[in-house]
Design an enzyme around this catalytic site. Structure first.
Site, PDB file in Angstrom:
ATOM      1  N   TYR A  58       0.090  24.672  30.229  1.00 29.00           N
ATOM      2  CA  TYR A  58      -0.095  23.735  30.004  1.00 29.00           C
ATOM      3  C   TYR A  58      -1.652  23.918  31.384  1.00 29.00           C
ATOM      4  CZ  TYR A  58       3.798  20.406  31.841  1.00 29.00           C
ATOM      5  OH  TYR A  58       4.867  19.903  31.986  1.00 29.00           O
ATOM      6  N   GLU A  70      -3.800  21.342  33.949  1.00 31.27           N
ATOM      7  CA  GLU A  70      -4.099  20.047  34.442  1.00 31.27           C
ATOM      8  C   GLU A  70      -5.701  20.517  34.508  1.00 31.27           C
ATOM      9  OE1 GLU A  70      -0.812  21.218  34.335  1.00 31.27           O
ATOM     10  OE2 GLU A  70       0.303  19.597  34.944  1.00 31.27           O
ATOM     11  N   ASP A  84     -11.688  -2.328  22.286  1.00 29.87           N
ATOM     12  CA  ASP A  84     -10.867  -1.522  21.723  1.00 29.87           C
ATOM     13  C   ASP A  84     -11.245  -1.049  20.068  1.00 29.87           C
ATOM     14  OD1 ASP A  84      -8.912  -0.368  20.742  1.00 29.87           O
ATOM     15  OD2 ASP A  84      -7.334  -1.251  22.226  1.00 29.87           O
ATOM     16  N   LYS A 128      -5.733   6.903  12.969  1.00 27.95           N
ATOM     17  CA  LYS A 128      -6.045   5.700  11.891  1.00 27.95           C
ATOM     18  C   LYS A 128      -6.602   6.050  10.685  1.00 27.95           C
ATOM     19  CE  LYS A 128      -3.715   2.175  15.404  1.00 27.95           C
ATOM     20  NZ  LYS A 128      -3.720   2.592  16.437  1.00 27.95           N
ATOM     21  N   ARG A 166      -1.911  12.267  16.483  1.00 26.92           N
ATOM     22  CA  ARG A 166      -2.055  10.785  16.753  1.00 26.92           C
ATOM     23  C   ARG A 166      -2.306  11.499  17.895  1.00 26.92           C
ATOM     24  NH1 ARG A 166       1.208   6.901  15.803  1.00 26.92           N
ATOM     25  NH2 ARG A 166       1.293   7.698  14.010  1.00 26.92           N
TER      26      ARG A 166
HETATM   27  N1  DSN Z   1       0.117  -0.519  16.611  1.00 21.80           N
HETATM   28  C1  DSN Z   1      -0.689  -0.632  16.357  1.00 21.80           C
HETATM   29  C2  DSN Z   1      -0.920  -1.164  14.942  1.00 21.80           C
HETATM   30  O1  DSN Z   1       0.070  -0.740  13.528  1.00 21.80           O
HETATM   31  O2  DSN Z   1      -2.225  -1.927  14.870  1.00 21.80           O
HETATM   32  C3  DSN Z   1      -1.970  -0.555  16.785  1.00 21.80           C
HETATM   33  O3  DSN Z   1      -2.037   0.230  17.926  1.00 21.80           O
END
Ligand code: DSN
Length: 416
Positions: A54, A56, A200, A229, A235
């Site tokens: 932990y 915080e 974003d 991504k 993640r």
């Molecule tokens: N769920 C993602 C996507 O597939 O674009 C975005 O957060």
């Protein structure tokens, strides 16, 4: 001793399911543009015993003792991200992309303030204020869309709407927009109406890191992203912002919307930021785009209409209306052949989001496997054959065998 058992000894059921998922990932083609394969180094850090701690607070200001190495790993992740993106300030604690956006609303807005964002069915994201979400409940959401003809942003129309609705926050960023986004016009519109600008960049952050997408950092007040991504990390979420907002952003992460940070994930983020500075990463991002264009051109040759007519980035949105097949059915048929995609609305889609007229395809994962243009051309032809002959179950069966063979030639990890 319970702690020392292997997973197989402790829980054969979970171990078995994991093994099946490994096989599924190995033997199928992932064309979902938001998915990727994290490196073994990232997985190792993510599975480390930092998960036990932990912490915080922030480096040097924790509510728990025993944080010496936690501070070191978080500072390392922050410094690497600052350098990679030339950002004034970075928060690596945020758990996900959606939470990163919620943090920005918490930091910069008051209840009832107006958010101006891209319509979900034109490529936007749920967390930008779709009905049923946290921002929808606490803010006034006004959406802009893409132009009906070009299916791209129409800045005159966006400016007109911004002047009419005077938003407090403008969000630019998408989950299904296949073209590059220039951020200067967005800054201009935000300044004209006195709004904050949130970019974003969840989908395009890897392309930005490698210099293959216009950079939002000089224009945005805050940039949010995910690390799993195109960035190919664990993640998780990421927030990059101007120094002026650092205090508000940090407080909105902790204690505003989160408790203890996931230090094991922060360790894996540090690894991913290091990987992103390596020359191979630049080549990788370039190849993602080359592969995306190769797949797009093949589909166009095969008679598909692509939203905006093609792609400049890692993803493609294919309109299936001419085939009289829905996105829902198409994604199902493709999965039967080992090709994993997702149904996706196209702009002005007559079908609801649960059915859709399109599918979304992306190349980050296949590019990680080492596939190049020739493989993407073959895959494009398989997709076309399957969707042009939806009644031929045997065809899907035989393509599944070819997919398996192709996957064997391009393993995710050499020694898994
Ligand atoms: N769920 C993602 C996507 O597939 O674009 C975005 O957060």
């Amino acid at each position: 001793m319970i702690q020392s058992r292997t997973l197989a000894e402790c829980d054969p059921q979970v171990d078995e399911i994991i093994k099946k998922e490994i096989l599924r990932q190995q033997e199928t083609l992932t064309l979902i543009p938001s998915e990727n394969y994290a490196s073994k180094a990232v997985l190792k850090a993510q599975g480390s015993l930092f998960t036990n701690k932990y912490a915080e607070g922030y480096p040097g200001k924790r509510y728990y003792r025993g944080c010496q190495w936690i501070d070191e790993i978080e500072k390392l992740a922050i410094e690497r991200a600052k350098k990679l993106f030339k950002a004034e300030y970075v928060n690596v604690q945020v758990h996900s992309g959606t939470q990163a956006n919620i943090v920005v609303y918490q930091a910069l807005l008051n209840p009832g303030d107006t958010i101006f964002s891209l319509n979900l069915s034109h490529g936007g994201h749920l967390s930008h204020g779709k009905k049923g979400t946290f921002p929808y409940k606490y803010h006034r959401i006004v959406n802009y869309g893409v132009d009906r003809e070009t299916e791209q942003f129409d800045y005159d129309e966006i400016r007109r709407l911004a002047r009419k609705y005077r938003p407090h926050l403008i969000i630019v960023g998408a989950s299904a927009y296949p073209r590059l986004i220039e951020f200067k016009p967005w800054r201009k519109i935000a300044d004209e109406v006195g709004a904050y600008l949130l970019v974003d960049a969840a989908h395009i952050i890897g392309l930005i890191a490698a210099g293959f997408h216009p950079d939002p950092i000089p224009y945005a007040d805050v940039v949010t992203a995910t690390t799993q991504k195109t960035l190919r990390g664990p993640r998780g979420g990421l927030i990059l912002c101007k120094k002026d907002f650092s205090d508000k952003i940090d407080k909105a992460v902790f204690p505003g919307t989160q408790g203890g940070p996931f230090i094991h994930i922060i360790a894996a983020k540090a690894v991913c930021f290091k990987e992103a500075t390596e020359p191979e990463f630049k080549d990788y991002q370039h190849q993602i785009i080359l592969n995306s264009k190769a797949l797009a051109n093949t589909l166009i040759e095969e008679g598909f209409r692509l939203v905006t007519g093609g792609t400049d980035n890692h993803l493609i949105l294919a309109d299936l209306s001419h085939l009289e097949i829905t996105g829902e059915r198409a994604a199902f048929l493709l999965e039967e052949a080992g090709i994993i995609t997702n149904k996706n609305c196209i702009p002005f889609d007559p079908q609801p989001p649960s059915i859709t007229s399109g599918i979304r395809l992306g190349t980050p994962a296949l590019t990680t496997r080492g596939m190049k243009e020739p493989q993407l051309e073959i895959i494009g032809k398989w997709i076309s054959e399957i969707l042009h002959k939806p009644d031929k179950k045997n065809l899907r069966k035989s393509i599944k065998e070819k997919v398996k063979k192709l996957c064997q030639d391009f393993p995710i990890y050499k020694d898994l």
